[in-house]
Design a protein around this motif. Sequence first.
Motif, mmCIF file in Angstrom:
data_model
loop_
_atom_site.group_PDB
_atom_site.id
_atom_site.type_symbol
_atom_site.label_atom_id
_atom_site.label_comp_id
_atom_site.label_asym_id
_atom_site.label_seq_id
_atom_site.Cartn_x
_atom_site.Cartn_y
_atom_site.Cartn_z
ATOM 1 N N GLY A 173 0.831 -1.200 0.000
ATOM 2 C CA GLY A 173 0.000 0.000 0.000
ATOM 3 C C GLY A 173 0.868 1.253 0.000
ATOM 4 O O GLY A 173 1.711 1.419 0.868
ATOM 5 N N ARG A 174 0.675 2.098 -0.980
ATOM 6 C CA ARG A 174 1.516 3.284 -1.122
ATOM 7 C C ARG A 174 0.679 4.550 -1.054
ATOM 8 O O ARG A 174 -0.476 4.575 -1.434
ATOM 9 C CB ARG A 174 2.259 3.247 -2.450
ATOM 10 C CG ARG A 174 3.192 2.046 -2.572
ATOM 11 C CD ARG A 174 4.085 2.116 -3.771
ATOM 12 N NE ARG A 174 5.461 2.529 -3.635
ATOM 13 C CZ ARG A 174 6.328 2.197 -2.696
ATOM 14 N NH1 ARG A 174 5.959 1.469 -1.700
ATOM 15 N NH2 ARG A 174 7.572 2.600 -2.738
ATOM 16 N N VAL A 175 1.316 5.611 -0.588
ATOM 17 C CA VAL A 175 0.711 6.936 -0.609
ATOM 18 C C VAL A 175 0.945 7.479 -2.013
ATOM 19 O O VAL A 175 2.092 7.668 -2.433
ATOM 20 C CB VAL A 175 1.361 7.866 0.444
ATOM 21 C CG1 VAL A 175 0.744 9.252 0.383
ATOM 22 C CG2 VAL A 175 1.239 7.269 1.827
ATOM 23 N N ALA A 176 -0.118 7.703 -2.747
ATOM 24 C CA ALA A 176 -0.003 8.055 -4.166
ATOM 25 C C ALA A 176 0.818 9.326 -4.388
ATOM 26 O O ALA A 176 1.657 9.371 -5.287
ATOM 27 C CB ALA A 176 -1.392 8.210 -4.776
ATOM 28 N N THR A 177 0.590 10.344 -3.569
ATOM 29 C CA THR A 177 1.262 11.620 -3.817
ATOM 30 C C THR A 177 2.712 11.642 -3.361
ATOM 31 O O THR A 177 3.490 12.469 -3.823
ATOM 32 C CB THR A 177 0.508 12.776 -3.117
ATOM 33 O OG1 THR A 177 0.387 12.476 -1.737
ATOM 34 C CG2 THR A 177 -0.861 12.971 -3.738
ATOM 35 N N LEU A 178 3.079 10.739 -2.435
ATOM 36 C CA LEU A 178 4.452 10.740 -1.914
ATOM 37 C C LEU A 178 5.276 9.564 -2.414
ATOM 38 O O LEU A 178 6.505 9.602 -2.356
ATOM 39 C CB LEU A 178 4.437 10.733 -0.380
ATOM 40 C CG LEU A 178 3.771 11.930 0.296
ATOM 41 C CD1 LEU A 178 3.728 11.716 1.798
ATOM 42 C CD2 LEU A 178 4.509 13.216 -0.048
ATOM 43 N N GLY A 179 4.622 8.509 -2.863
ATOM 44 C CA GLY A 179 5.335 7.351 -3.377
ATOM 45 C C GLY A 179 6.003 6.504 -2.309
ATOM 46 O O GLY A 179 6.932 5.762 -2.605
ATOM 47 N N ILE A 180 5.545 6.614 -1.056
ATOM 48 C CA ILE A 180 6.112 5.799 0.016
ATOM 49 C C ILE A 180 5.036 4.843 0.532
ATOM 50 O O ILE A 180 3.847 5.045 0.306
ATOM 51 C CB ILE A 180 6.651 6.657 1.184
ATOM 52 C CG1 ILE A 180 5.517 7.472 1.815
ATOM 53 C CG2 ILE A 180 7.785 7.549 0.740
ATOM 54 C CD1 ILE A 180 5.883 8.156 3.109
ATOM 55 N N SER A 181 5.462 3.834 1.246
ATOM 56 C CA SER A 181 4.524 2.870 1.813
ATOM 57 C C SER A 181 3.733 3.512 2.942
ATOM 58 O O SER A 181 4.283 4.260 3.762
ATOM 59 C CB SER A 181 5.281 1.653 2.339
ATOM 60 O OG SER A 181 4.395 0.790 3.025
ATOM 61 N N GLN A 182 2.453 3.200 3.009
ATOM 62 C CA GLN A 182 1.621 3.674 4.105
ATOM 63 C C GLN A 182 2.041 3.032 5.425
ATOM 64 O O GLN A 182 1.747 3.549 6.495
ATOM 65 C CB GLN A 182 0.155 3.349 3.842
ATOM 66 C CG GLN A 182 -0.467 4.145 2.731
ATOM 67 C CD GLN A 182 -1.889 3.702 2.454
ATOM 68 O OE1 GLN A 182 -2.238 2.543 2.659
ATOM 69 N NE2 GLN A 182 -2.710 4.621 1.979
ATOM 70 N N GLY A 183 2.748 1.933 5.343
ATOM 71 C CA GLY A 183 3.221 1.252 6.541
ATOM 72 C C GLY A 183 4.103 2.119 7.406
ATOM 73 O O GLY A 183 4.113 1.981 8.632
ATOM 74 N N TYR A 184 4.867 3.033 6.792
ATOM 75 C CA TYR A 184 5.738 3.922 7.570
ATOM 76 C C TYR A 184 4.939 4.808 8.511
ATOM 77 O O TYR A 184 5.357 5.055 9.641
ATOM 78 C CB TYR A 184 6.591 4.799 6.657
ATOM 79 C CG TYR A 184 7.663 4.047 5.936
ATOM 80 C CD1 TYR A 184 8.712 3.451 6.625
ATOM 81 C CD2 TYR A 184 7.635 3.916 4.555
ATOM 82 C CE1 TYR A 184 9.703 2.750 5.964
ATOM 83 C CE2 TYR A 184 8.620 3.219 3.877
ATOM 84 C CZ TYR A 184 9.651 2.639 4.587
ATOM 85 O OH TYR A 184 10.625 1.941 3.932
ATOM 86 N N ILE A 185 3.803 5.285 8.050
ATOM 87 C CA ILE A 185 2.979 6.169 8.868
ATOM 88 C C ILE A 185 2.490 5.422 10.098
ATOM 89 O O ILE A 185 2.599 5.899 11.232
ATOM 90 C CB ILE A 185 1.803 6.730 8.041
ATOM 91 C CG1 ILE A 185 2.304 7.738 7.004
ATOM 92 C CG2 ILE A 185 0.775 7.407 8.927
ATOM 93 C CD1 ILE A 185 2.606 7.184 5.686
ATOM 94 N N TYR A 186 1.968 4.209 9.895
ATOM 95 C CA TYR A 186 1.423 3.441 11.010
ATOM 96 C C TYR A 186 2.522 2.845 11.880
ATOM 97 O O TYR A 186 2.328 2.665 13.086
ATOM 98 C CB TYR A 186 0.460 2.376 10.494
ATOM 99 C CG TYR A 186 -0.752 3.015 9.872
ATOM 100 C CD1 TYR A 186 -1.751 3.547 10.675
ATOM 101 C CD2 TYR A 186 -0.866 3.148 8.497
ATOM 102 C CE1 TYR A 186 -2.853 4.176 10.113
ATOM 103 C CE2 TYR A 186 -1.964 3.774 7.931
ATOM 104 C CZ TYR A 186 -2.952 4.279 8.745
ATOM 105 O OH TYR A 186 -4.032 4.910 8.197
#
Length: 168
Positions: free
Chosen positions: A116-129
């Motif tokens: 799962g990626r953040v479309a505008t940043l190109g990073i994994s959503q896993g980093y946020i959580y």
Amino acid sequence: MKRINSLAELTAALALLALSALMLINVFARNVIRQSFIGTETLAVYFMIWITFIGAAVIILQYGHVSVDFFLRMARTREGLSRAIGLLTVATALVISGFFIWYGAQLAYQLFMRGGRVATLGISQGYIYAFITVAMVLMFCNALILGWRLLIGDRSSYPGDYLQDDAP
């Protein structure tokens, strides 16, 4: 643990500084250049979330969360009541942070594995959580420390002592 909390506070301060800079740059870009940068709003939201969770983890030791001052002022003169309120605060913090650790770690793992990626940043959503989970581990540890201080009778850890007097 003091160093870890100081590092967490520094991280929150840097995130706040970055958030402010991002918003100023974006306001300038929108009003002067008539162009906005991709991902700044998303990144700003993530910084706000991180600041909130880091702050929640650190302020538990000073009873900085929302409280009813009436009960804390009443507890100032009653050591047993003050200790009970402190232990209730610790128990609540342990349950809530434990919940966030358990489910946050699972969610972060799933997002890393599924891509799962953040479309505008190109990073994994896993980093946020994962960051939120780490902040809640810090809160859990701080709550354990506070609970231990209360159990051994460290009077400086009682909640009523953190109130400021109304009288000048």
